[in-house]
Design a protein around this motif. Structure first.
Motif, PDB file in Angstrom:
ATOM      1  N   THR A 225      38.850  45.031  44.609  1.00 47.08           N
ATOM      2  CA  THR A 225      37.487  45.515  45.245  1.00 47.08           C
ATOM      3  C   THR A 225      36.414  45.308  44.467  1.00 47.08           C
ATOM      4  OG1 THR A 225      39.256  48.082  45.830  1.00 47.08           O
ATOM      5  CG2 THR A 225      36.341  47.409  46.000  1.00 47.08           C
ATOM      6  N   LYS A 226      36.011  45.158  43.714  1.00 44.86           N
ATOM      7  CA  LYS A 226      35.148  44.592  42.165  1.00 44.86           C
ATOM      8  C   LYS A 226      34.379  43.456  42.895  1.00 44.86           C
ATOM      9  CE  LYS A 226      35.252  47.764  39.070  1.00 44.86           C
ATOM     10  NZ  LYS A 226      35.449  48.429  37.864  1.00 44.86           N
ATOM     11  N   ILE A 227      35.853  42.510  43.008  1.00 46.14           N
ATOM     12  CA  ILE A 227      35.618  40.275  43.046  1.00 46.14           C
ATOM     13  C   ILE A 227      35.523  41.052  45.005  1.00 46.14           C
ATOM     14  CG2 ILE A 227      36.913  38.991  43.454  1.00 46.14           C
ATOM     15  CD1 ILE A 227      36.904  39.786  40.556  1.00 46.14           C
ATOM     16  N   ARG A 228      35.625  41.645  45.441  1.00 46.16           N
ATOM     17  CA  ARG A 228      35.237  41.064  47.105  1.00 46.16           C
ATOM     18  C   ARG A 228      33.682  41.682  47.038  1.00 46.16           C
ATOM     19  NH1 ARG A 228      39.747  43.573  48.615  1.00 46.16           N
ATOM     20  NH2 ARG A 228      38.640  45.506  49.210  1.00 46.16           N
ATOM     21  N   ARG A 229      33.086  42.408  46.825  1.00 47.47           N
ATOM     22  CA  ARG A 229      31.723  43.157  46.447  1.00 47.47           C
ATOM     23  C   ARG A 229      30.977  41.758  45.791  1.00 47.47           C
ATOM     24  NH1 ARG A 229      32.081  47.823  43.287  1.00 47.47           N
ATOM     25  NH2 ARG A 229      32.403  49.155  45.480  1.00 47.47           N
ATOM     26  N   ALA A 230      31.455  41.400  44.405  1.00 44.67           N
ATOM     27  CA  ALA A 230      30.370  40.375  44.292  1.00 44.67           C
ATOM     28  C   ALA A 230      30.565  39.434  45.011  1.00 44.67           C
ATOM     29  CB  ALA A 230      30.951  40.063  42.781  1.00 44.67           C
ATOM     30  N   LEU A 231      31.664  38.631  45.925  1.00 39.63           N
ATOM     31  CA  LEU A 231      31.102  38.196  47.168  1.00 39.63           C
ATOM     32  C   LEU A 231      30.538  37.900  48.282  1.00 39.63           C
ATOM     33  CD1 LEU A 231      35.153  36.512  46.976  1.00 39.63           C
ATOM     34  CD2 LEU A 231      33.026  35.301  45.471  1.00 39.63           C
ATOM     35  N   ARG A 232      30.286  39.097  48.497  1.00 38.39           N
ATOM     36  CA  ARG A 232      30.057  39.893  50.050  1.00 38.39           C
ATOM     37  C   ARG A 232      28.585  39.597  49.067  1.00 38.39           C
ATOM     38  NH1 ARG A 232      32.917  44.587  50.321  1.00 38.39           N
ATOM     39  NH2 ARG A 232      31.711  45.944  49.392  1.00 38.39           N
ATOM     40  N   ARG A 233      28.248  39.933  47.402  1.00 41.07           N
ATOM     41  CA  ARG A 233      26.938  40.113  47.795  1.00 41.07           C
ATOM     42  C   ARG A 233      26.295  37.944  46.509  1.00 41.07           C
ATOM     43  NH1 ARG A 233      26.857  45.769  44.403  1.00 41.07           N
ATOM     44  NH2 ARG A 233      26.932  47.130  46.577  1.00 41.07           N
ATOM     45  N   GLY A 234      26.802  37.107  47.216  1.00 40.70           N
ATOM     46  CA  GLY A 234      26.731  36.353  46.844  1.00 40.70           C
ATOM     47  C   GLY A 234      26.499  36.277  45.201  1.00 40.70           C
ATOM     48  N   GLN A 235      27.257  37.110  44.147  1.00 43.41           N
ATOM     49  CA  GLN A 235      27.308  36.844  43.109  1.00 43.41           C
ATOM     50  C   GLN A 235      29.146  35.789  42.670  1.00 43.41           C
ATOM     51  OE1 GLN A 235      27.786  41.210  42.409  1.00 43.41           O
ATOM     52  NE2 GLN A 235      25.521  41.465  42.300  1.00 43.41           N
ATOM     53  N   SER A 236      28.557  35.531  41.400  1.00 45.64           N
ATOM     54  CA  SER A 236      30.025  34.607  41.065  1.00 45.64           C
ATOM     55  C   SER A 236      30.753  35.252  40.167  1.00 45.64           C
ATOM     56  CB  SER A 236      29.009  33.790  39.466  1.00 45.64           C
ATOM     57  OG  SER A 236      29.987  33.509  38.652  1.00 45.64           O
TER      58      SER A 236
END
Length: 280
Positions: A225-236
């Motif tokens: 869940t946290k990985i997907r959130r980072a990806l949606r926000r353009g974070q590494s």
């Protein structure tokens, strides 16, 4: 005497959306723990991503999830990915996946086992079932040199164990058969109250010897869940997932606000199924 050790196959079921370094660590922690008891020899780990029919919010296609899991385990000499569950046209209870892998291990000719396994759900073409293909049923362990069939244990985090308490998510008889016939290896945080959860459940308490609680001292809080959130926000997400998984996600641009809205408002398959069962 090494021959006296019980062989174990660790099976992890779940979304793996995407697979993370935490998922891979679960296998290592479980293997270390079981080996340290002196009673078990872990011979294999299996990652079985859930099929698309599970209908979880934000669940991307099983093809991508299976491919990422294969990339993640490419360098492992004992953990592999099995796509049988993800290829089924309908959602399967975890118990059926455990049973499938147990039967696959107990079939005498492993090269033959896939063709012989009759799919539980009709996935595309029908297979003809040959009559009496098993021949006479042999008694187990007629030959003392042949070790008994390895135990298939469900590998999970404490969230899965505690989800046993969610109404309609699991069938009571499934929980019973999982802990009675297979066993659980549950990775939990030091200080987590999983023991209390087991104590408060009569079924789990009765089979507590078949539930192995592995304390995770080097805590790892990475979640899909946290990985997907980072990806949606353009974070590494580097160092949170294997490099090959990160590259694959980037190449296919897998996680977005749109992908997170998949199955929004759809009832999870087990809740749908068990709610309708209880009405009938």
């Amino acid at each position: 005497d090494p021959d006296k050790k019980t062989e174990v196959v660790l099976l992890a079921c779940g979304s793996f959306n995407p697979i993370t370094n935490m998922h891979l660590r679960l296998f290592e922690l479980a293997k270390d723990y079981l080996h340290e008891t002196g009673k078990y020899k872990v011979i294999k780990g299996i990652i079985s991503p859930v099929g698309d029919a599970y209908k979880k919010k934000g669940l991307i296609s099983a093809d991508h999830r299976v491919t990422m899991a294969k990339l993640a385990t490419k360098n492992s000499d004992w953990v592999e990915v099995d796509d049988w569950e993800s290829c089924q046209s309908e959602w399967l209870e975890t118990l059926k996946v455990l049973r499938y892998h147990h039967e696959k291990l107990s079939s005498p000719d492993p090269t033959n086992s896939l063709e012989n396994a009759i799919p539980l759900t009709k996935a595309g073409r029908k297979r003809k079932q040959e009559p009496n293909r098993h021949g006479p049923i042999k008694k187990k362990n007629q030959n003392p040199d042949i070790k008994s069939v390895p135990q298939v244990k469900l590998l999970c985090g404490s969230d899965i164990l505690e989800s046993f308490g969610i109404p309609n998510l699991w069938k009571l008889e499934d929980i019973t058969e999982i802990v009675e016939n297979h066993g659980l290896v549950c990775i939990c945080r030091a200080g987590n109250s999983v023991q209390k959860f087991i104590y408060e459940s009569d079924i789990l308490w009765r089979h507590r010897n078949n539930i192995h609680l592995v304390e995770e001292w080097i805590t790892n809080d990475i979640s899909s869940t946290k990985i997907r959130r980072a990806l949606r926000r353009g974070q590494s997400i580097r160092y949170l997932v294997p490099d090959a998984v990160q590259a694959y996600i980037e190449k296919h641009n897998l996680y977005s606000p749109e992908s997170e809205d998949r199955n929004a408002g759809v009832v999870l398959a087990p809740l749908q199924k068990h709610a309708s069962d209880s009405k009938n």
